[in-house]
Enzyme design. Structure first.
Site, PDB file in Angstrom:
ATOM      1  N   TYR A 108     -71.706   1.915 -12.295  1.00 13.78           N
ATOM      2  CA  TYR A 108     -70.954   1.073 -13.245  1.00 13.78           C
ATOM      3  C   TYR A 108     -69.608   1.687 -13.630  1.00 13.78           C
ATOM      4  O   TYR A 108     -68.684   0.949 -13.968  1.00 13.78           O
ATOM      5  CB  TYR A 108     -71.819   0.732 -14.470  1.00 13.78           C
ATOM      6  N   HIS A 131     -74.495 -12.179 -19.072  1.00 12.18           N
ATOM      7  CA  HIS A 131     -75.041 -10.979 -18.415  1.00 12.18           C
ATOM      8  C   HIS A 131     -74.340  -9.696 -18.873  1.00 12.18           C
ATOM      9  O   HIS A 131     -74.404  -8.681 -18.181  1.00 12.18           O
ATOM     10  CB  HIS A 131     -74.946 -11.112 -16.897  1.00 12.18           C
ATOM     11  N   CYS A 161     -75.198   1.576 -27.203  1.00  6.98           N
ATOM     12  CA  CYS A 161     -75.916   2.793 -27.579  1.00  6.98           C
ATOM     13  C   CYS A 161     -77.405   2.486 -27.767  1.00  6.98           C
ATOM     14  O   CYS A 161     -77.780   1.675 -28.613  1.00  6.98           O
ATOM     15  CB  CYS A 161     -75.333   3.388 -28.863  1.00  6.98           C
ATOM     16  N   CYS A 184     -72.091   8.544 -28.623  1.00  6.76           N
ATOM     17  CA  CYS A 184     -71.811   7.245 -29.247  1.00  6.76           C
ATOM     18  C   CYS A 184     -70.806   7.455 -30.380  1.00  6.76           C
ATOM     19  O   CYS A 184     -71.014   8.323 -31.231  1.00  6.76           O
ATOM     20  CB  CYS A 184     -73.119   6.661 -29.788  1.00  6.76           C
ATOM     21  N   LEU A 220     -67.856 -22.347  -2.674  1.00  7.00           N
ATOM     22  CA  LEU A 220     -67.469 -22.184  -1.277  1.00  7.00           C
ATOM     23  C   LEU A 220     -68.479 -22.854  -0.348  1.00  7.00           C
ATOM     24  O   LEU A 220     -68.134 -23.417   0.679  1.00  7.00           O
ATOM     25  CB  LEU A 220     -67.389 -20.684  -0.958  1.00  7.00           C
TER      26      LEU A 220
END
Ligand code: APR
Length: 235
Positions: free
Chosen positions: A59, A112, A120, A139, A205
């Site tokens: 990520y 999402h 946290c 945090c 598409l």
């Protein structure tokens, strides 16, 4: 503004296809891999428990890609519609990028989660985040080292389902853009829209898995189909 076909309330569902032309990768390539990883390794709570470093690194990379990408003509067209449309409008995106917002759209819901947000697990606070999470930053609220990407993974509940269902129930038009229709609950929104007697339109598409549910399907790249549709709505 004149209301096309008596349409006042619009719900738009977007998926990875709307950001593909901004250079962000879609999920369901033929090899079933997402950026060379098995989806369950990088997008599930079990994967995170098994190998948090892999998931954080993954990520961190997505975050960088999001920041390097630019909104395309489809995001800009939706922002124009959002600005001009005085009926209800909600852009429900499955995408974790911020390209709708950077194009200027205000009525955006990230079901999402968001790539540029950290959550946290110790205190529950969420923070805008553009840096790395791999090196275990504390945090900013509670100081614990317990931040994870603020992403809804497989097996987790999408955000703000009540708000989405309420908007679909009131919708006169439901439009799905650039999503394969493979992942529930988003894939089921079209059925809910149909039972609420909304018109349903798919811009993609290729035909999505739920294509048969749509009153109309237009096939092509989002950067062409979305501006054309928005012009029709604002004519
Ligand atoms: N214009 C329009 N549609 C496009 C374009 C484009 N330029 N490029 C690709 N598409 C279409 C593909 O044909 C496909 O139908 O976009 C769709 C993308 O499908 P997926 O990769 O499955 O993405 P999405 O539907 O957003 O995935 C849903 O799955 O992995 C999870 O949480 C993740 O939010 C994601 C969810």
């Amino acid at each position: 503004m004149r209301r096309m076909h008596g349409i006042r309330n619009i719900v738009i569902l977007t998926g990875a296809g709307i950001s593909a032309e901004s250079g962000l990768c879609t999920f369901r390539a033929d090899d079933g891999l997402w950026e060379d990883h098995r989806v369950e390794d990088v997008a599930s709570p079990a994967g995170f428990r098994r190998d948090p470093g892999l998931v954080q690194r993954f990520y961190d990379e997505r975050r960088k890609n999001i920041m390097a990408a630019e909104p395309n003509a489809a995001h800009l067209a939706l922002a124009k519609l959002d600005e001009a449309w005085d009926g209800e409008l909600l852009i429900v995106t499955q995408n974790i990028d911020d390209l709708n917002e950077r194009a200027g759209a205000k009525r955006v819901l990230h079901m999402h989660g968001e790539g540029l947000s950290a959550w946290c697990l110790a205190c529950g606070a969420r923070h805008p985040w553009t840096g790395t999470l791999l090196d275990g930053p504390p945090c900013p609220v509670c100081g614990e080292v317990a931040l994870r990407p603020d992403i809804v993974w497989f097996g987790e509940m999408p955000y703000e389902m009540d708000r989405i269902f309420n908007a679909i129930t009131r919708a006169d038009l439901f439009v799905s853009i650039g999503t394969s229709g493979a992942v529930y609950p988003a894939a089921g929104f079209v059925q809910q829209a149909k039972s609420a007697r909304a018109r349903t339109l798919e811009l993609n598409l290729e035909r999505s898995q739920g294509s048969a549910w749509f009153d109309e399907t237009r096939l092509g790249p989002a950067s062409e189909l979305v501006p054309e549709w928005v012009e029709e709505m604002l004519r």
